[in-house]
Scaffold this motif. Structure first.
Motif, PDB file in Angstrom:
ATOM      1  N   ALA A 117     -15.069  28.279 -16.395  1.00 11.94           N
ATOM      2  CA  ALA A 117     -13.722  28.037 -16.928  1.00 11.94           C
ATOM      3  C   ALA A 117     -13.064  26.856 -16.216  1.00 11.94           C
ATOM      4  N   ALA A 118     -13.220  26.789 -14.890  1.00 16.82           N
ATOM      5  CA  ALA A 118     -12.659  25.656 -14.138  1.00 16.82           C
ATOM      6  C   ALA A 118     -13.314  24.354 -14.589  1.00 16.82           C
ATOM      7  N   GLY A 119     -14.633  24.395 -14.813  1.00 19.17           N
ATOM      8  CA  GLY A 119     -15.326  23.199 -15.285  1.00 19.17           C
ATOM      9  C   GLY A 119     -14.841  22.760 -16.657  1.00 19.17           C
ATOM     10  N   LEU A 120     -14.646  23.727 -17.574  1.00 17.09           N
ATOM     11  CA  LEU A 120     -14.162  23.388 -18.914  1.00 17.09           C
ATOM     12  C   LEU A 120     -12.752  22.807 -18.879  1.00 17.09           C
ATOM     13  N   LEU A 121     -11.877  23.424 -18.088  1.00 16.01           N
ATOM     14  CA  LEU A 121     -10.503  22.921 -17.994  1.00 16.01           C
ATOM     15  C   LEU A 121     -10.472  21.520 -17.390  1.00 16.01           C
ATOM     16  N   THR A 122     -11.252  21.317 -16.336  1.00 16.97           N
ATOM     17  CA  THR A 122     -11.301  19.988 -15.715  1.00 16.97           C
ATOM     18  C   THR A 122     -11.891  18.968 -16.675  1.00 16.97           C
ATOM     19  N   GLY A 123     -12.967  19.346 -17.367  1.00 16.62           N
ATOM     20  CA  GLY A 123     -13.576  18.441 -18.336  1.00 16.62           C
ATOM     21  C   GLY A 123     -12.612  18.064 -19.441  1.00 16.62           C
ATOM     22  N   ALA A 124     -11.857  19.047 -19.934  1.00 17.69           N
ATOM     23  CA  ALA A 124     -10.893  18.766 -21.006  1.00 17.69           C
ATOM     24  C   ALA A 124      -9.777  17.850 -20.512  1.00 17.69           C
ATOM     25  N   ALA A 125      -9.259  18.122 -19.315  1.00 19.51           N
ATOM     26  CA  ALA A 125      -8.185  17.279 -18.773  1.00 19.51           C
ATOM     27  C   ALA A 125      -8.695  15.863 -18.503  1.00 19.51           C
ATOM     28  N   THR A 126      -9.904  15.774 -17.940  1.00 15.83           N
ATOM     29  CA  THR A 126     -10.484  14.453 -17.669  1.00 15.83           C
ATOM     30  C   THR A 126     -10.736  13.708 -18.972  1.00 15.83           C
ATOM     31  N   HIS A 127     -11.237  14.420 -19.978  1.00 15.53           N
ATOM     32  CA  HIS A 127     -11.512  13.783 -21.266  1.00 15.53           C
ATOM     33  C   HIS A 127     -10.242  13.198 -21.868  1.00 15.53           C
ATOM     34  N   ALA A 128      -9.154  13.962 -21.830  1.00 16.67           N
ATOM     35  CA  ALA A 128      -7.893  13.463 -22.379  1.00 16.67           C
ATOM     36  C   ALA A 128      -7.421  12.223 -21.620  1.00 16.67           C
ATOM     37  N   SER A 129      -7.517  12.272 -20.292  1.00 14.61           N
ATOM     38  CA  SER A 129      -7.075  11.145 -19.480  1.00 14.61           C
ATOM     39  C   SER A 129      -7.945   9.908 -19.697  1.00 14.61           C
ATOM     40  N   VAL A 130      -9.265  10.106 -19.701  1.00 15.15           N
ATOM     41  CA  VAL A 130     -10.171   8.970 -19.850  1.00 15.15           C
ATOM     42  C   VAL A 130     -10.097   8.400 -21.266  1.00 15.15           C
ATOM     43  N   GLN A 131      -9.909   9.259 -22.265  1.00 12.87           N
ATOM     44  CA  GLN A 131      -9.754   8.752 -23.632  1.00 12.87           C
ATOM     45  C   GLN A 131      -8.492   7.897 -23.758  1.00 12.87           C
ATOM     46  N   GLN A 132      -7.426   8.316 -23.079  1.00  9.72           N
ATOM     47  CA  GLN A 132      -6.199   7.525 -23.106  1.00  9.72           C
ATOM     48  C   GLN A 132      -6.432   6.164 -22.432  1.00  9.72           C
ATOM     49  N   THR A 133      -7.148   6.181 -21.306  1.00  8.49           N
ATOM     50  CA  THR A 133      -7.481   4.924 -20.633  1.00  8.49           C
ATOM     51  C   THR A 133      -8.325   4.037 -21.537  1.00  8.49           C
TER      52      THR A 133
END
Length: 198
Positions: A36-52
């Motif tokens: 669950a921690a991995g999924l949440l981190t992956g989702a947050a990172t994905h949103a941030s990196v996609q914005q970048t």
């Protein structure tokens, strides 16, 4: 099964039961909380990196540059982290190009060795001011970064849970040995003597 086995066992010590519960809690955390921690981190990172990636794609522009001659130094050459494998196949050169605002610019850029002769044209990326930059991140690279971040957090979480479990079991074992030492110190001197009540 481990907890069920200890339920009615007269040899079960308090530390045995505590150790079984710690192992069960660690198993649940490794199986549920770490992913669950991995999924949440992956989702947050994905949103941030996609914005970048979207910002880079909006503010980085492909332009055609003309090679003017060999570079005097490596200053100003943007290093593309995704292209590190072919860095030996590239060469810094002096080039000229037209910036997005229409002004003529010159600077040092990195080009493929076969395009390193004066007069050759190469495709480079510039920012809004016309400075050379790395190519913008694409969506697949952003996904890869997010997946790696999520997997790293999941593995680190599982390792942390296992480390805490080992520390707790070590403390329980030390407490168990200390209790055995105290009991042996109390019983040991009389062990096997006639009339000592043992």
């Amino acid at each position: 099964m481990g907890l069920w086995r200890w339920r009615h066992n007269s040899l079960c010590r308090t530390t045995d039961l505590a150790e079984a519960w710690v192992a069960f809690a660690a198993l649940v955390l490794v199986c549920l909380a770490a992913p669950a921690a991995g999924l949440l981190t992956g989702a947050a990172t994905h949103a941030s990196v996609q914005q970048t990636a979207r910002l880079q794609q909006a503010h980085r522009h492909p332009v055609t540059a003309e090679v003017l001659g060999p570079a005097r130094g490596r200053d100003g050459v943007p290093r593309d982290p995704d292209a590190s494998a072919d860095h030996r196949m590239r060469k810094p050169v002096r080039a000229g190009w037209t910036a997005p605002d229409g002004t003529l610019r010159t600077g040092t850029v990195s080009v493929a060795r076969q395009n390193a002769q004066p007069g050759d044209t190469v495709r480079i990326w510039t920012d809004d001011r016309g400075r050379p930059v790395n190519r913008p991140m694409d969506a697949s690279t952003a996904r890869e970064h997010a997946a790696l971040a999520g997997a790293g957090v999941a593995v680190a979480s599982a390792a942390l849970v296992e480390g805490v479990r080992r520390l707790v079991v070590r403390q329980l074992t030390q407490r168990r040995y200390a209790r055995l030492d105290r009991e042996w110190a109390r019983t040991g001197p009389d062990w096997g003597r006639t009339g000592a009540g043992s």
